[in-house]
Design a protein around this motif. Structure first.
Motif, PDB file in Angstrom:
ATOM      1  N   GLU A  44     -25.841 -15.926  37.784  1.00  0.00           N
ATOM      2  CA  GLU A  44     -26.998 -15.930  37.026  1.00  0.00           C
ATOM      3  C   GLU A  44     -26.774 -17.171  35.960  1.00  0.00           C
ATOM      4  OE1 GLU A  44     -27.172 -11.990  34.798  1.00  0.00           O
ATOM      5  OE2 GLU A  44     -25.104 -12.578  34.103  1.00  0.00           O
ATOM      6  N   TRP A  51     -33.995 -15.147  33.345  1.00  0.00           N
ATOM      7  CA  TRP A  51     -32.762 -15.124  34.103  1.00  0.00           C
ATOM      8  C   TRP A  51     -32.995 -15.347  35.492  1.00  0.00           C
ATOM      9  CZ3 TRP A  51     -28.247 -15.596  32.156  1.00  0.00           C
ATOM     10  CH2 TRP A  51     -28.104 -15.154  30.617  1.00  0.00           C
ATOM     11  N   LYS A 100     -32.844  -6.672  32.949  1.00  0.00           N
ATOM     12  CA  LYS A 100     -32.774  -8.092  33.455  1.00  0.00           C
ATOM     13  C   LYS A 100     -32.596  -8.186  35.135  1.00  0.00           C
ATOM     14  CE  LYS A 100     -28.810 -11.299  32.004  1.00  0.00           C
ATOM     15  NZ  LYS A 100     -27.455 -11.438  31.462  1.00  0.00           N
TER      16      LYS A 100
END
Length: 133
Positions: A44, A51, A100
């Motif tokens: 990532e 992200w 995320k």
């Protein structure tokens, strides 16, 4: 991306990010009940407040991160998937759990094809995922 043999002679892809002097790619591991593994291991890095992620095991790309970095909304992803029925069968949707990792995940080849079509202006920021532009 490289190919490595497995015991028994079958080869599979080994997904690793490409080197980029402009991006700090890190590893992460996020627990989720949406995946049979119980977690998603990722490479990532941040891009324009989003992200960008790649699943270490199978190369799936978090398309939501790329799409939102382009300035589009999540609703636009739904429209895109609906406009390409063959795509719907190949995506994963992660809902719930860690924010995320939530969103639409696509196979590497599909994300590469779509990026070439719609993400030209951020192509240098996608080098860690797809290599040279």
């Amino acid at each position: 991306m490289s190919v490595r043999p497995t015991p028994g002679g079958v080869s599979h892809r080994l997904f690793r990010p490409y080197t980029s002097p402009n991006h700090n790619v890190t590893k992460g591991r996020y627990i989720t009940s949406n995946d049979p593994r119980g977690y998603i291991p990722v490479y990532e890095y941040p891009l324009l407040g989003q992200w960008i992620m790649m699943d270490m095991d199978d190369g799936y790309i978090l398309w939501t991160g790329i799409w939102k970095a382009l300035g589009h909304s999540k609703a636009d992803i739904v429209k895109m998937v609906e406009s390409e029925p063959e795509l719907a069968a190949r995506i994963r949707r992660v809902r719930g759990g860690y924010l995320k990792i939530q969103g639409t995940w696509m196979p590497y080849e599909v994300a590469l094809r779509l990026s070439r079509r719609v993400a030209w202006h951020i192509r240098y920021d996608l080098v860690p995922l797809f290599g040279c532009v």
